[in-house]
Design a protein around this motif. Structure first.
Motif, PDB file in Angstrom:
ATOM      1  N   CYS A 152       3.069 -10.269   1.457  1.00  0.00           N
ATOM      2  CA  CYS A 152       2.325  -8.957   1.646  1.00  0.00           C
ATOM      3  C   CYS A 152       3.162  -7.589   2.324  1.00  0.00           C
ATOM      4  CB  CYS A 152       1.295  -9.137   2.931  1.00  0.00           C
ATOM      5  SG  CYS A 152      -0.218  -9.783   2.728  1.00  0.00           S
ATOM      6  N   ALA A 153       3.456  -6.665   1.778  1.00  0.00           N
ATOM      7  CA  ALA A 153       5.021  -6.206   2.415  1.00  0.00           C
ATOM      8  C   ALA A 153       4.473  -4.417   2.383  1.00  0.00           C
ATOM      9  CB  ALA A 153       5.990  -5.977   0.532  1.00  0.00           C
ATOM     10  N   GLY A 154       4.180  -4.256   3.603  1.00  0.00           N
ATOM     11  CA  GLY A 154       2.883  -3.014   3.539  1.00  0.00           C
ATOM     12  C   GLY A 154       2.008  -2.607   3.191  1.00  0.00           C
ATOM     13  N   PHE A 155       0.997  -4.148   3.521  1.00  0.00           N
ATOM     14  CA  PHE A 155      -0.482  -4.036   2.521  1.00  0.00           C
ATOM     15  C   PHE A 155      -1.026  -4.040   4.069  1.00  0.00           C
ATOM     16  CE2 PHE A 155      -3.915  -6.344   0.490  1.00  0.00           C
ATOM     17  CZ  PHE A 155      -3.944  -5.175  -0.652  1.00  0.00           C
ATOM     18  N   ASN A 211       3.736 -12.347   5.410  1.00  0.00           N
ATOM     19  CA  ASN A 211       3.419 -11.118   5.244  1.00  0.00           C
ATOM     20  C   ASN A 211       5.019 -10.076   6.155  1.00  0.00           C
ATOM     21  OD1 ASN A 211       2.385  -8.807   6.189  1.00  0.00           O
ATOM     22  ND2 ASN A 211       2.408  -8.742   8.042  1.00  0.00           N
ATOM     23  N   ILE A 212       5.414  -9.493   6.040  1.00  0.00           N
ATOM     24  CA  ILE A 212       6.578  -8.717   7.073  1.00  0.00           C
ATOM     25  C   ILE A 212       5.526  -8.070   7.657  1.00  0.00           C
ATOM     26  CG2 ILE A 212       7.418  -6.367   4.598  1.00  0.00           C
ATOM     27  CD1 ILE A 212      10.228  -7.090   6.573  1.00  0.00           C
ATOM     28  N   HIS A 213       6.241  -7.888   9.156  1.00  0.00           N
ATOM     29  CA  HIS A 213       5.539  -7.325   9.796  1.00  0.00           C
ATOM     30  C   HIS A 213       7.190  -6.380  11.442  1.00  0.00           C
ATOM     31  CE1 HIS A 213       2.385  -5.854  13.028  1.00  0.00           C
ATOM     32  NE2 HIS A 213       3.442  -6.146  14.180  1.00  0.00           N
ATOM     33  N   PRO A 214       6.137  -5.247  11.408  1.00  0.00           N
ATOM     34  CA  PRO A 214       7.635  -4.580  11.910  1.00  0.00           C
ATOM     35  C   PRO A 214       7.510  -4.918  13.582  1.00  0.00           C
ATOM     36  CG  PRO A 214       5.534  -2.633  11.395  1.00  0.00           C
ATOM     37  CD  PRO A 214       5.597  -4.220  11.029  1.00  0.00           C
ATOM     38  N   SER A 215       7.674  -6.173  14.044  1.00  0.00           N
ATOM     39  CA  SER A 215       7.533  -6.653  15.529  1.00  0.00           C
ATOM     40  C   SER A 215       8.033  -7.573  15.725  1.00  0.00           C
ATOM     41  CB  SER A 215       6.478  -5.947  16.008  1.00  0.00           C
ATOM     42  OG  SER A 215       5.870  -6.248  15.650  1.00  0.00           O
ATOM     43  N   LEU A 240      15.019   0.192  11.246  1.00  0.00           N
ATOM     44  CA  LEU A 240      15.359  -1.322  11.270  1.00  0.00           C
ATOM     45  C   LEU A 240      14.617  -1.686   9.690  1.00  0.00           C
ATOM     46  CD1 LEU A 240      14.112  -3.967  13.124  1.00  0.00           C
ATOM     47  CD2 LEU A 240      11.782  -2.514  12.852  1.00  0.00           C
ATOM     48  N   LEU A 241      14.540  -0.911   8.894  1.00  0.00           N
ATOM     49  CA  LEU A 241      14.252  -1.116   7.841  1.00  0.00           C
ATOM     50  C   LEU A 241      15.491  -1.720   7.223  1.00  0.00           C
ATOM     51  CD1 LEU A 241      11.382  -0.375   6.233  1.00  0.00           C
ATOM     52  CD2 LEU A 241      12.481   1.299   5.022  1.00  0.00           C
ATOM     53  N   PRO A 242      16.187  -0.912   7.136  1.00  0.00           N
ATOM     54  CA  PRO A 242      17.330  -2.239   5.825  1.00  0.00           C
ATOM     55  C   PRO A 242      17.437  -3.698   6.260  1.00  0.00           C
ATOM     56  CG  PRO A 242      18.519  -0.530   7.483  1.00  0.00           C
ATOM     57  CD  PRO A 242      16.558  -0.104   7.483  1.00  0.00           C
ATOM     58  N   HIS A 243      17.161  -3.864   8.062  1.00  0.00           N
ATOM     59  CA  HIS A 243      17.135  -5.287   8.563  1.00  0.00           C
ATOM     60  C   HIS A 243      15.879  -6.170   8.514  1.00  0.00           C
ATOM     61  CE1 HIS A 243      20.635  -3.945  11.946  1.00  0.00           C
ATOM     62  NE2 HIS A 243      19.746  -3.194  11.131  1.00  0.00           N
ATOM     63  N   GLU A 244      14.986  -5.170   7.843  1.00  0.00           N
ATOM     64  CA  GLU A 244      13.519  -5.739   7.574  1.00  0.00           C
ATOM     65  C   GLU A 244      13.769  -6.521   6.020  1.00  0.00           C
ATOM     66  OE1 GLU A 244       9.706  -4.037   7.432  1.00  0.00           O
ATOM     67  OE2 GLU A 244      10.706  -2.733   9.538  1.00  0.00           O
ATOM     68  N   HIS A 245      14.897  -5.206   5.388  1.00  0.00           N
ATOM     69  CA  HIS A 245      14.780  -6.145   4.075  1.00  0.00           C
ATOM     70  C   HIS A 245      15.559  -7.087   3.454  1.00  0.00           C
ATOM     71  CE1 HIS A 245      14.546  -0.777   2.486  1.00  0.00           C
ATOM     72  NE2 HIS A 245      13.139  -1.834   2.741  1.00  0.00           N
ATOM     73  N   SER A 296       0.533  -0.597   0.254  1.00  0.00           N
ATOM     74  CA  SER A 296       0.383   0.042   0.132  1.00  0.00           C
ATOM     75  C   SER A 296       0.782   1.433   0.105  1.00  0.00           C
ATOM     76  CB  SER A 296      -1.298   0.002   1.585  1.00  0.00           C
ATOM     77  OG  SER A 296      -1.791  -0.992   1.261  1.00  0.00           O
ATOM     78  N   GLY A 297       1.996   1.474  -0.256  1.00  0.00           N
ATOM     79  CA  GLY A 297       2.853   2.264   0.765  1.00  0.00           C
ATOM     80  C   GLY A 297       4.168   3.167   0.122  1.00  0.00           C
ATOM     81  N   ARG A 298       5.419   3.291   0.488  1.00  0.00           N
ATOM     82  CA  ARG A 298       6.622   3.669  -0.548  1.00  0.00           C
ATOM     83  C   ARG A 298       7.488   2.513  -0.949  1.00  0.00           C
ATOM     84  NH1 ARG A 298      10.332   4.283   4.782  1.00  0.00           N
ATOM     85  NH2 ARG A 298       9.119   1.942   5.348  1.00  0.00           N
ATOM     86  N   GLY A 299       7.149   0.989  -0.563  1.00  0.00           N
ATOM     87  CA  GLY A 299       7.736   0.377  -1.231  1.00  0.00           C
ATOM     88  C   GLY A 299       8.796   0.295  -1.809  1.00  0.00           C
ATOM     89  N   SER A 300       9.755   0.359  -0.333  1.00  0.00           N
ATOM     90  CA  SER A 300      10.854   0.282  -0.173  1.00  0.00           C
ATOM     91  C   SER A 300      10.986  -1.336  -0.067  1.00  0.00           C
ATOM     92  CB  SER A 300      11.657   0.483   1.180  1.00  0.00           C
ATOM     93  OG  SER A 300      10.765  -0.136   2.484  1.00  0.00           O
ATOM     94  N   ASN A 301      10.687  -1.910   0.678  1.00  0.00           N
ATOM     95  CA  ASN A 301      10.716  -3.920   0.315  1.00  0.00           C
ATOM     96  C   ASN A 301      10.341  -4.324  -1.333  1.00  0.00           C
ATOM     97  OD1 ASN A 301      11.034  -5.200   3.189  1.00  0.00           O
ATOM     98  ND2 ASN A 301       9.724  -3.828   3.654  1.00  0.00           N
TER      99      ASN A 301
END
Ligand code: GRF
Length: 211
Positions: free
Chosen positions: A86-89, A107-111, A170-175, A9-14
């Protein structure tokens, strides 16, 4: 070659991290379509720039959530993906569409699930006084953010972290986490269903760590 559909849904960095890894030859997969509920999402723009099939499904043209999910998954199924990421959906999928595809959506979830399902995860981790935060890639089941966790990445919370600084760190670790899970899947090392995850033919008793 593993066929991946991405919902975002969002910026799409993943998504961009996936596209870059595929282009560099670091992920043996192809993205067969990117699907979004937001016409202006960065994810759709990244997909178009990379020549990937990009589809906006407008919730305003659907009278119910079930109608939206039907339209969305008609378009997704047309691309015949092996895996749906699902990457920020930011929409909750109806139980029926999930149940029909239960071993095929992640899904990737930030927690660090099971901590902090839902929204505002960074703020909630800081408010709770946690010393550690992270992200999880999990199997999607009808209950929100509750499917078996495939892998996690961990990060120490700094004394001066805000929700924004923590999310950014956290974001680069998520990627890295998402790409590693996708590589394992593409290499045939990872299998899962609604209850269990197998890695190298062994049933996981705890999430894999990508730190
Ligand atoms: C990520 O933090 C992901 O964990 C969460 O939403 C964010 C999506 O970021 N589910 P992006 O759109 O991939 O940049």
């Amino acid at each position: 070659m593993v066929r991946i559909a991405v919902l975002a849904s969002g910026r799409g960095s993943n998504l961009l991290a996936m596209i870059d890894a595929i282009q560099r030859g670091e992920l043996g997969a192809c993205i067969v379509g990117v699907f979004s509920d937001k016409a202006a999402s960065g994810a759709l723009a990244h997909a178009r720039a990379a020549g990937i099939h990009a589809v906006h499904v407008d919730p305003k043209t659907c009278s119910t959530r079930a109608d939206f999910d039907c339209a969305l998954f008609r378009a997704v199924d047309d691309c015949m993906p092996d895996l749906i990421v699902c990457a920020g959906f930011m929409r909750i999928l109806s139980p029926e569409v999930v149940a029909a595809r239960v071993a095929r959506i992640i899904n990737i979830h930030p927690s660090l699930l099971p901590n902090y399902p839902g929204l505002h995860t960074h703020q909630r981790a800081i408010a709770a006084g946690d010393i550690e935060h992270g992200a999880s890639v999990h199997v999607v089941i009808p209950a929100l953010d509750a499917g078996p966790v495939i892998a996690q990445t961990h990060l120490m919370i700094a004394a001066n972290d805000t929700a924004e600084s923590l999310a950014a760190r956290l974001l680069p670790h998520e990627h890295r986490l998402l790409l590693q899970v996708l590589r394992w899947f593409a290499e045939g090392r990872l299998r899962f269903d609604a209850d269990h995850i197998h890695f190298d033919e062994h049933k996981l008793t705890a999430p894999l760590r990508v730190d």
